[in-house]
Design a protein around this motif. Structure first.
Motif, PDB file in Angstrom:
ATOM      1  N   LEU A   1      14.924 -13.035  -0.065  1.00 19.55           N
ATOM      2  CA  LEU A   1      16.406 -13.118  -0.530  1.00 19.55           C
ATOM      3  C   LEU A   1      17.326 -12.408   0.634  1.00 19.55           C
ATOM      4  CD1 LEU A   1      15.896 -11.807  -4.195  1.00 19.55           C
ATOM      5  CD2 LEU A   1      16.666 -14.074  -3.243  1.00 19.55           C
ATOM      6  N   GLY A   2      16.783 -11.749   1.856  1.00 18.52           N
ATOM      7  CA  GLY A   2      17.515 -11.266   2.825  1.00 18.52           C
ATOM      8  C   GLY A   2      18.141  -9.778   2.554  1.00 18.52           C
TER       9      GLY A   2
ATOM     10  N   ASP B   1      14.747   0.163   8.855  1.00 21.27           N
ATOM     11  CA  ASP B   1      15.880  -0.935   8.595  1.00 21.27           C
ATOM     12  C   ASP B   1      15.388  -2.154   7.734  1.00 21.27           C
ATOM     13  OD1 ASP B   1      18.024   0.563   9.552  1.00 21.27           O
ATOM     14  OD2 ASP B   1      17.316  -0.111  11.661  1.00 21.27           O
ATOM     15  N   VAL B   2      14.181  -1.795   7.040  1.00 24.73           N
ATOM     16  CA  VAL B   2      13.751  -3.115   6.320  1.00 24.73           C
ATOM     17  C   VAL B   2      13.640  -2.541   4.780  1.00 24.73           C
ATOM     18  CG1 VAL B   2      12.629  -4.104   8.291  1.00 24.73           C
ATOM     19  CG2 VAL B   2      11.379  -2.261   6.913  1.00 24.73           C
ATOM     20  N   PRO B   3      13.217  -3.453   3.897  1.00 23.91           N
ATOM     21  CA  PRO B   3      13.044  -2.901   2.560  1.00 23.91           C
ATOM     22  C   PRO B   3      11.871  -2.075   2.373  1.00 23.91           C
ATOM     23  CG  PRO B   3      13.451  -5.314   2.569  1.00 23.91           C
ATOM     24  CD  PRO B   3      13.274  -4.905   4.040  1.00 23.91           C
ATOM     25  N   VAL B   4      11.826  -1.043   1.615  1.00 26.22           N
ATOM     26  CA  VAL B   4      10.993  -0.128   1.494  1.00 26.22           C
ATOM     27  C   VAL B   4      10.401  -0.180  -0.251  1.00 26.22           C
ATOM     28  CG1 VAL B   4      10.206   2.260   1.685  1.00 26.22           C
ATOM     29  CG2 VAL B   4      11.385   1.344   3.449  1.00 26.22           C
ATOM     30  N   VAL B   5       9.283  -0.454  -0.493  1.00 26.92           N
ATOM     31  CA  VAL B   5       8.921  -0.599  -1.870  1.00 26.92           C
ATOM     32  C   VAL B   5       7.897   0.475  -2.213  1.00 26.92           C
ATOM     33  CG1 VAL B   5       8.018  -2.059  -3.929  1.00 26.92           C
ATOM     34  CG2 VAL B   5       9.696  -2.743  -2.092  1.00 26.92           C
ATOM     35  N   ASP B   6       8.113   1.315  -2.980  1.00 32.88           N
ATOM     36  CA  ASP B   6       6.804   2.253  -3.356  1.00 32.88           C
ATOM     37  C   ASP B   6       6.135   1.795  -4.401  1.00 32.88           C
ATOM     38  OD1 ASP B   6       5.881   5.100  -4.057  1.00 32.88           O
ATOM     39  OD2 ASP B   6       7.103   5.176  -5.710  1.00 32.88           O
ATOM     40  N   ILE B   7       4.801   2.138  -4.490  1.00 28.91           N
ATOM     41  CA  ILE B   7       4.082   1.473  -5.628  1.00 28.91           C
ATOM     42  C   ILE B   7       4.269   1.907  -7.049  1.00 28.91           C
ATOM     43  CG2 ILE B   7       2.307   0.668  -4.078  1.00 28.91           C
ATOM     44  CD1 ILE B   7       0.574   3.020  -5.131  1.00 28.91           C
ATOM     45  N   THR B   8       4.770   3.331  -7.171  1.00 34.59           N
ATOM     46  CA  THR B   8       5.161   4.006  -8.196  1.00 34.59           C
ATOM     47  C   THR B   8       6.250   3.386  -8.818  1.00 34.59           C
ATOM     48  OG1 THR B   8       4.586   5.952  -7.157  1.00 34.59           O
ATOM     49  CG2 THR B   8       5.318   6.115  -9.400  1.00 34.59           C
ATOM     50  N   GLU B   9       7.282   2.990  -8.319  1.00 35.24           N
ATOM     51  CA  GLU B   9       8.649   2.443  -8.745  1.00 35.24           C
ATOM     52  C   GLU B   9       8.439   0.998  -9.062  1.00 35.24           C
ATOM     53  OE1 GLU B   9      13.197   2.757  -7.093  1.00 35.24           O
ATOM     54  OE2 GLU B   9      11.693   3.162  -6.019  1.00 35.24           O
ATOM     55  N   ALA B  10       7.572   0.217  -7.954  1.00 38.99           N
ATOM     56  CA  ALA B  10       7.562  -1.258  -8.231  1.00 38.99           C
ATOM     57  C   ALA B  10       6.731  -1.305  -9.744  1.00 38.99           C
ATOM     58  CB  ALA B  10       6.614  -1.767  -6.998  1.00 38.99           C
TER      59      ALA B  10
ATOM     60  N   TYR C   1       7.743  -5.668  11.697  1.00 40.48           N
ATOM     61  CA  TYR C   1       7.323  -5.976  10.226  1.00 40.48           C
ATOM     62  C   TYR C   1       8.621  -6.105   9.450  1.00 40.48           C
ATOM     63  CZ  TYR C   1       8.119  -0.651  10.162  1.00 40.48           C
ATOM     64  OH  TYR C   1       8.555   0.577  10.296  1.00 40.48           O
ATOM     65  N   ASP C   2       8.368  -6.949   8.366  1.00 38.47           N
ATOM     66  CA  ASP C   2       9.573  -7.270   7.730  1.00 38.47           C
ATOM     67  C   ASP C   2       9.670  -6.333   6.585  1.00 38.47           C
ATOM     68  OD1 ASP C   2      10.302  -9.796   8.851  1.00 38.47           O
ATOM     69  OD2 ASP C   2       8.307  -9.898   8.543  1.00 38.47           O
ATOM     70  N   ALA C   3       8.911  -5.404   6.045  1.00 34.19           N
ATOM     71  CA  ALA C   3       8.923  -4.595   4.774  1.00 34.19           C
ATOM     72  C   ALA C   3       7.767  -3.583   4.759  1.00 34.19           C
ATOM     73  CB  ALA C   3       8.933  -5.552   3.585  1.00 34.19           C
ATOM     74  N   VAL C   4       8.150  -2.453   4.134  1.00 34.41           N
ATOM     75  CA  VAL C   4       7.282  -1.449   4.138  1.00 34.41           C
ATOM     76  C   VAL C   4       6.823  -1.227   2.624  1.00 34.41           C
ATOM     77  CG1 VAL C   4       6.635   1.115   4.366  1.00 34.41           C
ATOM     78  CG2 VAL C   4       8.098  -0.219   5.902  1.00 34.41           C
ATOM     79  N   VAL C   5       5.434  -1.157   2.378  1.00 38.59           N
ATOM     80  CA  VAL C   5       4.920  -0.776   0.969  1.00 38.59           C
ATOM     81  C   VAL C   5       4.319   0.794   0.986  1.00 38.59           C
ATOM     82  CG1 VAL C   5       3.103  -1.243  -0.759  1.00 38.59           C
ATOM     83  CG2 VAL C   5       4.817  -3.075   0.107  1.00 38.59           C
ATOM     84  N   MET C   6       4.790   1.471   0.290  1.00 37.96           N
ATOM     85  CA  MET C   6       4.130   2.648   0.231  1.00 37.96           C
ATOM     86  C   MET C   6       3.070   3.087  -0.757  1.00 37.96           C
ATOM     87  SD  MET C   6       7.554   5.331   1.363  1.00 37.96           S
ATOM     88  CE  MET C   6       6.580   6.765   1.480  1.00 37.96           C
ATOM     89  N   ALA C   7       1.732   3.130  -0.363  1.00 41.16           N
ATOM     90  CA  ALA C   7       0.843   2.972  -1.302  1.00 41.16           C
ATOM     91  C   ALA C   7       0.289   4.521  -1.922  1.00 41.16           C
ATOM     92  CB  ALA C   7      -0.462   2.289  -0.798  1.00 41.16           C
TER      93      ALA C   7
END
Length: 245
Positions: A214-215, A90-99, A69-75
Motif C-alpha cells: 500500500l506504500g 524509514d520502512v514499516p516496522v511491525v511487532d509480533i505482539t501488536e500484529a 529491505y522494505d519492512a522490519v518484523v520484530m519477533a
C-alpha cells in the motif's frame, strides 16, 4: 519485497525457527532475512532481558550493512524496542505482539495470550496496553516453560493446551501464541481447542507485506519525527562513550 525479521535474543537456532515460520506465511515474491543480535540475552525473559534485548536489536539494525529491505518484523513477544526502531528506520516496522493482537480483535470480542513464564505476563500486558489493544485481552497466561524449552514440541503443546483452558475460562474467544518460539503450533492447538489461534510471526509478516504494497510507512509527524541531527558517539557494553551535542 524483502522483510528483515529480528530475533530478540542471541540464540541462532531460534532465529532459524522464526525465519521458517515467516517464510511459510510470506507471499512467494517476498524474501525473508533473519537477524540475530551479537550481544544481549540468550533468551529474553523478564524486564532486564527485554531492555537489553531492545538495545541489542536497535544496534543490530543501526549497523546493518546487508541488502536493502522494505519492512522490519520484530519477533520478540512483549519485548521493548519497537518505538525506537520505528524512529530509526524509514520502512514499516511491525511487532509480533501488536500484529497478533490486532488480528485477534478481528476474529472475536476478547482474546487470550498463552506465553512462556508467568513472570513475562505483566510485561506482555503492558506492551498490549501501549499498543492500544489491551482492553480486548481477557488474560495473559504462562505455560511455565522458558523460551529455550520451546524445542520440545510435545511438551510445549501439552503446556499450551493447559494454559489455554485458563484463558478460555477467563473469557477468551481467540488465542494468541505469546512467544515466537511457538510458531507452527497454531494449527494443531487450534483444531484441538476449536478456536482461532493467531501466530504473531505470520500475522506480522502479512501486515508488513500489506503496508509495503500500500506504500505506507511510519508517520514522521509527532511521535516518530526524526530527531534533530547531532553528533553521536555510539558505544557498546563495556565501551566508554556517549552522546555529544
Amino acid at each position: 519485497m524483502r522483510i528483515v525479521v529480528t530475533n530478540c535474543n542471541t540464540t541462532q537456532e531460534m532465529t532459524e525457527e522464526i525465519v521458517r515460520g515467516a517464510r511459510a506465511a510470506a507471499d512467494p515474491g517476498t524474501a525473508v532475512t533473519g537477524l540475530t543480535p551479537i550481544w544481549g540475552p540468550e533468551s529474553a525473559e523478564g524486564w532486564l532481558d527485554s531492555h537489553l534485548s531492545a538495545a541489542a536489536v536497535i544496534d543490530l539494525l543501526r549497523t546493518y550493512d546487508g541488502p536493502p529491505y522494505d519492512a522490519v518484523v520484530m519477533a520478540g513477544f512483549g519485548e521493548h524496542g519497537r518505538e525506537g526502531v520505528r524512529e530509526l528506520v524509514d520502512v514499516p516496522v511491525v511487532d509480533i505482539t501488536e500484529a497478533a493482537a490486532h488480528l485477534a480483535c478481528l476474529l472475536g470480542r476478547r482474546y487470550g495470550v498463552v506465553t512462556t513464564l508467568e513472570r513475562s505476563c505483566g510485561q506482555i500486558e503492558d506492551s498490549l496496553e501501549l499498543a492500544g489493544v489491551g482492553r480486548n485481552c481477557a488474560a495473559v497466561v504462562g505455560t511455565g516453560l522458558s523460551v529455550l524449552d520451546m524445542g520440545d514440541a510435545a511438551r510445549t503443546e501439552a503446556a499450551f493446551l493447559t494454559a489455554a483452558e485458563r484463558a478460555c475460562r477467563a473469557g477468551a474467544e481467540v488465542l494468541v501464541l505469546g512467544c515466537a518460539g511457538m510458531t507452527g503450533l497454531q494449527r494443531v492447538v487450534g483444531e484441538k481447542l476449536g478456536l482461532p489461534v493467531v501466530d504473531g510471526v505470520g500475522a506480522a509478516v502479512k501486515l508488513a507485506e500489506s503496508l509495503v504494497t500500500l506504500g505506507l510507512t511510519t508517520s514522521r509527524a509527532g511521535s516518530f519525527a526524526k530527531p534533530v541531527p547531532k553528533r553521536r558517539v555510539w558505544g557498546r557494553p563495556g565501551d566508554r562513550g556517549g552522546e555529544r551535542g
